[in-house]
Design an enzyme around this catalytic site. Structure first.
Site, PDB file in Angstrom:
ATOM      1  N   HIS A  10      -5.729  -4.735   6.502  1.00 11.95           N
ATOM      2  CA  HIS A  10      -7.107  -4.503   6.064  1.00 11.95           C
ATOM      3  C   HIS A  10      -7.828  -5.780   5.628  1.00 11.95           C
ATOM      4  CE1 HIS A  10     -10.477  -2.269   4.647  1.00 11.95           C
ATOM      5  NE2 HIS A  10     -10.296  -2.591   3.387  1.00 11.95           N
ATOM      6  N   SER A  67     -14.225  -5.190   3.719  1.00  7.46           N
ATOM      7  CA  SER A  67     -14.039  -3.796   3.339  1.00  7.46           C
ATOM      8  C   SER A  67     -15.369  -3.156   2.906  1.00  7.46           C
ATOM      9  CB  SER A  67     -12.989  -3.720   2.234  1.00  7.46           C
ATOM     10  OG  SER A  67     -12.631  -2.400   1.977  1.00  7.46           O
ATOM     11  N   ASP A 103      -4.992  -2.389  10.674  1.00 11.94           N
ATOM     12  CA  ASP A 103      -5.593  -1.701   9.530  1.00 11.94           C
ATOM     13  C   ASP A 103      -6.050  -0.310   9.944  1.00 11.94           C
ATOM     14  OD1 ASP A 103      -6.945  -0.981   7.199  1.00 11.94           O
ATOM     15  OD2 ASP A 103      -8.787  -2.005   7.832  1.00 11.94           O
TER      16      ASP A 103
END
Ligand SMILES: *[C@@H]1O[C@H](CO)[C@@H](O)[C@H](O)[C@H]1NC(C)=O
Ligand SMILES: *[C@@H]1O[C@H](CO)[C@@H](O)[C@H](O)[C@H]1NC(C)=O
Ligand SMILES: *[C@@H]1O[C@H](CO)[C@@H](O)[C@H](O)[C@H]1NC(C)=O
Ligand SMILES: *[C@@H]1O[C@H](CO)[C@@H](O)[C@H](O)[C@H]1NC(C)=O
Length: 470
Positions: free
Chosen positions: A447, A179, A391
């Site tokens: 994600h 991320s 995601d």
């Protein structure tokens, strides 16, 4: 640090050395919620970085359960910025996780994770940057940070950690994270390599880096959400074509006087507003306020917003299951005094523990790191970039788009990779002498891919660390 004020340099030096070598690193033998002794080696501790070691970074270190002397050493940086190391450890790749069936809101229960990456790698989970998890600073100024300071502090941490653990200096070293850490991981890797170049001690055996759904190029990553929504059937063809034309492919920094584009994006927003962005197939529970705008909707930090811990797990019976409810257990567990004692958290150092700190005093000043990837490839470092393909926060299409701009030679084009004879996703191998760059999708994952597809991601990372075919 108060010691420094109280005593002269020689005594202080002595005390600080004692502190460094003795008191700051401890082996954790057992943890509340997990019966018996831990079947793996867990060490926790603090390492001071920055001027006068004013920033105290907390870490969890788990030794490989295979061959700690030979297996890779991984520095894991959870994203956010501000998401705790524990979040990566307990929900993604660490040796234990919550046992939801046996947990109550009074007593979260843990269980071992069969797919922990520590089955074949030594991993340091670092609470970074300062203000995250259990990391703290001794003065207010040190809480004001940006990407550059965050990178510098993680690098300084790693050097000091290795000085304290010289037995790991010869293990292959990887910097990894997901991320938001897409911005910092490549830069920490570059610092390590540059440090080696100019002869900084200790010399680190850096072999490469690993990133999951990484933020890499702010505008294009976020722009790719619109094409992702189209690819996944969340918006119709006509709307996609119209938005593409009206907005000229730019959905983030929209000129408000471009009414057609603004209208298109409102329509896009309507289509996706009740979709969970972290995994578009899962129930959505964190509702946005009715007033939120298009750009709010695209706020990449939205993903880290947990429901109020006041929404107690027992009250969810009549509700649909939501992944966010899993996160509540981390607040209960990590705030427990018995847990903090077991982890050797210094008393009074943090106000309260949160999974992701939303009030970090953090400035994002490096929003594009494509050139850093180019540099790392040139320096011969290997890279694994994986994307959970469901995601919508950092969609795989955006990741693929920046990888395309690296202009690498494809050594094996998009092909299925398998776990248990089933397609687990798709891989593209780029050989960019002298390194090998690998891009992999994880089919059905969100994600933080290992949180959704632990078995597949474990197979992936095992093969990659062992230089096997994916
Ligand atoms: C942050 O680091 C980058 C790359 O080294 C540099 O170009 C930039 O000027 C730095 N920014 C600040 C605010 O220090
Ligand atoms: C927005 O568009 C208007 C009309 O085309 C133009 O005059 C204005 O300069 C633009 N604003 C920005 C910030 O680009
Ligand atoms: C979040 O970060 C800010 C600034 O770094 C810090 O002051 C605050 O204590 C942190 N909050 C929590 C809950 O840890
Ligand atoms: C991409 O690679 C090709 C072949 O190596 C080269 O001719 C071309 O100039 C490169 N383009 C860029 C933008 O680097």
């Amino acid at each position: 640090m108060k010691l420094r004020a109280l005593c002269g340099p020689p005594l202080c030096l002595l005390l600080c050395l004692l502190f460094q070598s003795g008191l700051s690193q401890t082996v954790v033998k057992s943890l509340p919620g997990l019966p018996g002794d831990l079947p793996f080696y867990l060490e926790t501790g603090y390492i001071g970085v920055g001027e006068l070691d004013d920033v105290q970074l907390f870490y969890y270190f788990v030794e490989s359960e295979r061959s700690p002397r030979d297996d890779p050493l991984v520095l894991w940086l959870t994203g956010g910025p501000g998401c705790s190391a524990l979040s990566g450890l307990i929900y993604e790749i660490g040796p234990f996780t919550f046992n939801y069936e046996k947990s109550s809101r009074f007593r979260p229960a843990l269980k071992l994770n069969d797919y922990s990456w520590t089955k074949m790698a030594n991993i340091i989970f670092l609470d970074q940057p300062v203000g995250t998890g259990f990391s703290y600073a001794n003065n207010w100024e040190s809480y004001n940070i940006d990407d550059n300071i965050s990178v510098a502090e993680s690098y300084e941490f790693l050097r000091k950690w290795l000085k304290l653990h010289p037995q790991f200096l010869s293990n292959p070293l990887y910097i990894a994270g997901d991320s938001y850490s897409g911005v910092t991981v490549p830069r920490v890797a570059l610092e390590v390599d540059k440090g080696n170049e100019v002869g900084l001690e200790p010399k680190m055996n850096l072999e490469g880096y690993v990133l999951g759904n990484p933020l890499t190029s702010y505008d294009s990553d976020l722009n790719s959400r619109v094409s992702f929504a189209h690819l996944k059937g969340l918006i119709p063809n006509e709307l996609y074509e119209s938005a593409k034309t009206d907005c000229n492919g730019e959905y983030i920094n929209v000129n408000e006087s471009n009414a057609d584009c603004v209208d298109d994006l409102k329509a896009v927003n309507l289509c996706v507003e009740n979709i969970r962005t972290g995994n578009i197939l899962e129930p959505n529970c964190v509702t946005q306020s009715p007033k939120s705008t298009v750009s709010d909707r695209w706020d990449p930090t939205l993903i880290n917003r947990d429901p109020s811990p006041l929404l107690l797990p027992t009250e969810r019976v009549s509700r649909v299951w939501c992944r966010e409810y899993n996160y509540l257990y981390s607040y209960i567990w990590a705030s427990d005094k018995a847990v903090q004692d077991a982890l050797h958290i210094r008393e009074g150092t943090i106000e309260k523990w949160v999974r992701c700190n939303k009030t970090l005093s953090y400035t994002s000043n490096v929003l594009v790191v494509i050139d850093i990837h180019k540099e790392l490839i040139k320096r011969g470092l290997r890279a694994l970039i994986y994307s959970g393909d469901h995601d919508m926060v950092i969609p795989y299409v955006g990741t693929q788009a920046w990888i395309d701009t690296l202009n690498l030679t494809i050594s094996e084009d998009w092909h299925a990779w398998f776990v248990d004879g089933q397609v687990a996703g798709y891989a593209t191998l780029y050989s960019s002498f002298p390194s090998l760059f690998t891009f992999v999708t994880v089919k059905g994952a969100g994600h933080t891919a290992p949180e959704y597809k632990p078995k597949e991601c474990f197979a992936l990372i095992s093969r990659w660390f062992d230089y096997l075919y994916i």
